[in-house]
Design an enzyme around this catalytic site. Structure first.
Site, mmCIF file in Angstrom:
data_model
loop_
_atom_site.group_PDB
_atom_site.id
_atom_site.type_symbol
_atom_site.label_atom_id
_atom_site.label_comp_id
_atom_site.label_asym_id
_atom_site.label_seq_id
_atom_site.Cartn_x
_atom_site.Cartn_y
_atom_site.Cartn_z
ATOM 1 N N ASP A 65 0.884 -1.170 0.000
ATOM 2 C CA ASP A 65 0.000 0.000 0.000
ATOM 3 C C ASP A 65 0.920 1.217 0.000
ATOM 4 O O ASP A 65 1.600 1.496 0.998
ATOM 5 C CB ASP A 65 -0.867 -0.044 1.265
ATOM 6 C CG ASP A 65 -1.724 1.207 1.427
ATOM 7 O OD1 ASP A 65 -1.568 2.168 0.633
ATOM 8 O OD2 ASP A 65 -2.545 1.231 2.363
ATOM 9 N N TYR A 158 -8.941 14.680 -6.015
ATOM 10 C CA TYR A 158 -8.178 14.148 -7.154
ATOM 11 C C TYR A 158 -7.428 15.261 -7.888
ATOM 12 O O TYR A 158 -6.221 15.166 -8.132
ATOM 13 C CB TYR A 158 -9.147 13.431 -8.099
ATOM 14 C CG TYR A 158 -8.490 12.737 -9.279
ATOM 15 C CD1 TYR A 158 -7.753 11.584 -9.095
ATOM 16 C CD2 TYR A 158 -8.634 13.236 -10.576
ATOM 17 C CE1 TYR A 158 -7.153 10.941 -10.174
ATOM 18 C CE2 TYR A 158 -8.052 12.604 -11.657
ATOM 19 C CZ TYR A 158 -7.315 11.451 -11.447
ATOM 20 O OH TYR A 158 -6.722 10.814 -12.522
HETATM 21 C C1 BGC Z 1 -9.424 10.378 -14.954
HETATM 22 C C2 BGC Z 1 -10.443 9.825 -15.913
HETATM 23 C C3 BGC Z 1 -10.977 10.924 -16.825
HETATM 24 C C4 BGC Z 1 -9.854 11.713 -17.430
HETATM 25 C C5 BGC Z 1 -10.357 12.899 -18.237
HETATM 26 C C6 BGC Z 1 -8.378 11.115 -15.715
HETATM 27 O O1 BGC Z 1 -7.423 11.644 -14.853
HETATM 28 O O2 BGC Z 1 -8.858 9.328 -14.213
HETATM 29 O O3 BGC Z 1 -11.502 9.230 -15.187
HETATM 30 O O4 BGC Z 1 -11.747 10.344 -17.848
HETATM 31 O O5 BGC Z 1 -8.973 12.177 -16.440
HETATM 32 O O6 BGC Z 1 -11.264 13.670 -17.523
#
Ligand code: BGC
Length: 260
Positions: A65, A158
């Protein structure tokens, strides 16, 4: 150009699925010995290793991990024991978390995304750099995302983690350059993998996604793997401290194809 990585030792985090798996295979096909890191899917990791060994490559699966620094240190010890010190680290493991607006997000879930994507990249890079700086050679390549620059509602953890990894990349590159170590990133757009399967399997969401991509199609994992193979090779020996976008034009403001 025939890119060879013979004699090199590579570690790919998140190497059992998606982009990471394609990178592990591509590095092996170019001659590198590969540590395939996984955390959740043991069966897939072993299948990836078997696939590589069936094609006369050298690979081992390593469970860790990456958000746990003790596990990361153990992973590097395992890699070293099997193949020697790493020449190439690919930080690919990552999660996007459950979509939620910033004001509704569960703090623990938000933290988990940062712990895997940012802290995980830092812990692995720290272990690699300790070895690479001493040996005055090596390459670290971080897989970020177009979301290091494009905001994405529902995914604040994210996007924040990817922007942070972009700056981590540049800072580590500045620190390590005098020691002959390169640190760079590849920022993929929408690549067809499990992470966005719910989007590309849904006709309405897929059509919406394609409108965001001037090239009008999703990318394939091999299109990231071939770029990564080039960037970690000596053919790219003057490239460091930058993110290379591979996004079919997603960052080219496709809405400006009309109007303005
Ligand atoms: C994400 C995807 C997404 C893409 C464009 C990536 O970083 O993991 O889920 O489709 O970006 O938005």
């Amino acid at each position: 150009m025939n890119i060879r990585l013979d004699g090199k030792v590579a570690l790919v985090t998140g190497g059992s699925t998606g982009i990471g798996q394609a990178i592990a295979r591509a590095l092996s096909a170019s001659g590198a010995s590969v540590g395939v890191n996984y955390v959740a899917n043991r069966a897939l990791a072993y299948a990836t290793v078997k696939g590589i060994c069936d094609e006369d490559g050298r690979a081992i699966a390593i469970e860790a991990d990456i958000s746990d620094p003790v596990a990361v240190s153990g992973m590097f010890a395992q890699l070293e024991q099997a193949f020697g010190a790493p020449d190439i680290l690919i930080n690919c493991a990552g999660i996007d978390g459950k979509a939620a607006s910033s004001w509704e997000a569960d703090p623990a879930a938000w933290r988990k995304v940062i712990e895997v994507n940012l802290f995980g990249t830092f812990y692995c890079s720290q272990q690699a750099l300790q070895r690479m700086v001493e040996r005055k050679s090596g390459v670290i390549l971080n897989i970020t995302s177009v979301h290091e620059v494009i905001a994405w509602s529902g995914y604040s953890a994210y996007t924040s983690s990817k922007a942070a990894v972009s700056m981590l990349t540049k800072t580590m590159a500045q620190e390590a350059a005098p020691f002959g170590v390169r640190v760079l990133a590849v920022a993929p757009g929408a690549i067809q993998t499990d992470i966005n399967k719910s989007v590309w399997t849904d006709p309405v969401q897929n059509a919406d996604l394609l409108e965001k991509i001037p090239m009008g199609r999703l990318g394939q994992v091999q299109e990231i793997a071939s770029l990564v193979t080039f960037l970690v090779s000596d053919a790219a020996s003057y490239i460091t401290a930058t993110s290379v976008l591979a996004d079919g034009g997603m960052t080219d403001y496709p809405d400006f194809a009309h109007g303005g």
